[in-house]
Design a protein around this motif. Structure first.
Motif, PDB file in Angstrom:
ATOM      1  N   UNK A 137      38.054  48.935  48.469  1.00 58.79           N
ATOM      2  CA  UNK A 137      39.349  48.327  48.941  1.00 58.79           C
ATOM      3  C   UNK A 137      39.121  46.913  48.278  1.00 58.79           C
ATOM      4  N   UNK A 138      39.941  46.577  47.343  1.00 61.41           N
ATOM      5  CA  UNK A 138      39.910  45.387  46.737  1.00 61.41           C
ATOM      6  C   UNK A 138      41.124  44.431  47.402  1.00 61.41           C
ATOM      7  N   UNK A 139      40.728  43.036  47.521  1.00 59.17           N
ATOM      8  CA  UNK A 139      41.578  42.265  48.110  1.00 59.17           C
ATOM      9  C   UNK A 139      42.758  41.785  47.423  1.00 59.17           C
ATOM     10  N   UNK A 140      43.709  41.231  48.065  1.00 61.85           N
ATOM     11  CA  UNK A 140      44.945  40.522  47.049  1.00 61.85           C
ATOM     12  C   UNK A 140      44.443  39.413  46.939  1.00 61.85           C
ATOM     13  N   UNK A 173      28.562  47.911  37.415  1.00 59.47           N
ATOM     14  CA  UNK A 173      29.347  47.136  37.851  1.00 59.47           C
ATOM     15  C   UNK A 173      30.937  47.637  38.006  1.00 59.47           C
ATOM     16  N   UNK A 174      31.584  47.342  38.771  1.00 64.04           N
ATOM     17  CA  UNK A 174      33.118  47.672  38.633  1.00 64.04           C
ATOM     18  C   UNK A 174      33.792  46.262  38.752  1.00 64.04           C
ATOM     19  N   UNK A 175      35.013  46.226  37.937  1.00 61.59           N
ATOM     20  CA  UNK A 175      35.899  44.974  38.109  1.00 61.59           C
ATOM     21  C   UNK A 175      36.979  45.401  38.100  1.00 61.59           C
ATOM     22  N   UNK A 176      37.812  44.605  38.903  1.00 59.98           N
ATOM     23  CA  UNK A 176      39.415  44.867  38.825  1.00 59.98           C
ATOM     24  C   UNK A 176      40.173  43.425  38.492  1.00 59.98           C
ATOM     25  N   UNK A 177      40.868  43.616  37.412  1.00 60.00           N
ATOM     26  CA  UNK A 177      41.659  42.400  37.040  1.00 60.00           C
ATOM     27  C   UNK A 177      43.109  42.498  37.099  1.00 60.00           C
ATOM     28  N   UNK A 178      43.758  41.672  37.602  1.00 58.24           N
ATOM     29  CA  UNK A 178      45.189  41.572  38.072  1.00 58.24           C
ATOM     30  C   UNK A 178      45.791  41.118  36.636  1.00 58.24           C
ATOM     31  N   UNK A 233      34.781  41.563  41.184  1.00 59.19           N
ATOM     32  CA  UNK A 233      33.529  42.503  40.525  1.00 59.19           C
ATOM     33  C   UNK A 233      32.843  42.761  41.691  1.00 59.19           C
ATOM     34  N   UNK A 234      32.227  44.089  41.669  1.00 59.92           N
ATOM     35  CA  UNK A 234      31.587  44.617  42.802  1.00 59.92           C
ATOM     36  C   UNK A 234      30.493  45.413  42.001  1.00 59.92           C
ATOM     37  N   UNK A 235      29.128  45.263  42.585  1.00 64.05           N
ATOM     38  CA  UNK A 235      27.905  45.914  42.076  1.00 64.05           C
ATOM     39  C   UNK A 235      27.841  47.504  42.468  1.00 64.05           C
ATOM     40  N   UNK A 236      27.400  48.208  41.632  1.00 60.99           N
ATOM     41  CA  UNK A 236      27.238  49.721  41.949  1.00 60.99           C
ATOM     42  C   UNK A 236      25.716  49.766  41.794  1.00 60.99           C
ATOM     43  N   UNK A 237      25.347  51.182  41.983  1.00 61.02           N
ATOM     44  CA  UNK A 237      24.035  51.475  41.952  1.00 61.02           C
ATOM     45  C   UNK A 237      23.413  51.411  40.522  1.00 61.02           C
TER      46      UNK A 237
END
Length: 134
Positions: free
Chosen positions: A62-65, A79-84, A71-75
């Motif tokens: 759930x990415x905030x607006x 990492x996963x990053x969301x770019x607007x 970015x969020x760290x994963x195992x």
């Protein structure tokens, strides 16, 4: 005369041992190179699978607006990053030890909808700087 026959037989046996030893050394070097190649390939496949896993995980987050890049760290250090982007478009990026994957989508009223065409292993944008992980 018997000594001469024995010496030539001994010389032939020693020659065969030397040639066999050289052949075994060559085969050993070739095997070591192939084992190194297999290890590199295994690591690349593992990192690619981890990047795919991270990308799929990023779809469920759930990415905030309102934040341009988050970015969020994963195992496993991935990492996963969301770019607007402009006009409600978004780009989800995943990285695992240098293997990067991207998936485009759009922010809609009911949340983020990702492209039905799936992931990409190359930057889907013309401006490559937008595909870089922060």
């Amino acid at each position: 005369m018997n000594r001469e026959r024995g010496a030539s037989s001994l010389a032939l046996v020693l020659l065969l041992l030397v040639l066999g030893s050289l052949m075994l050394q060559g085969l050993n070097q070739m095997q070591r190179r192939q084992v190194a190649m297999v290890n590199d390939e295994t690591l690349a496949l593992r990192n690619t699978a981890q990047a795919h896993s991270t990308l799929q995980w990023g779809k469920t987050v759930s990415w905030p607006d309102g934040v341009d890049v988050q970015c969020r760290a994963y195992s496993g250090g991935s990492r996963a990053c969301l770019r607007l982007l402009d006009h409600g478009a978004i780009l989800l990026m995943a990285d695992s030890n240098g293997i990067q994957l991207w998936q485009s989508g759009a922010r809609q009223i009911n949340g983020i909808v990702f492209s039905p065409h799936g992931w990409s292993d190359f930057c889907p944008l013309q401006e490559k700087a937008l595909c870089q992980m922060p």
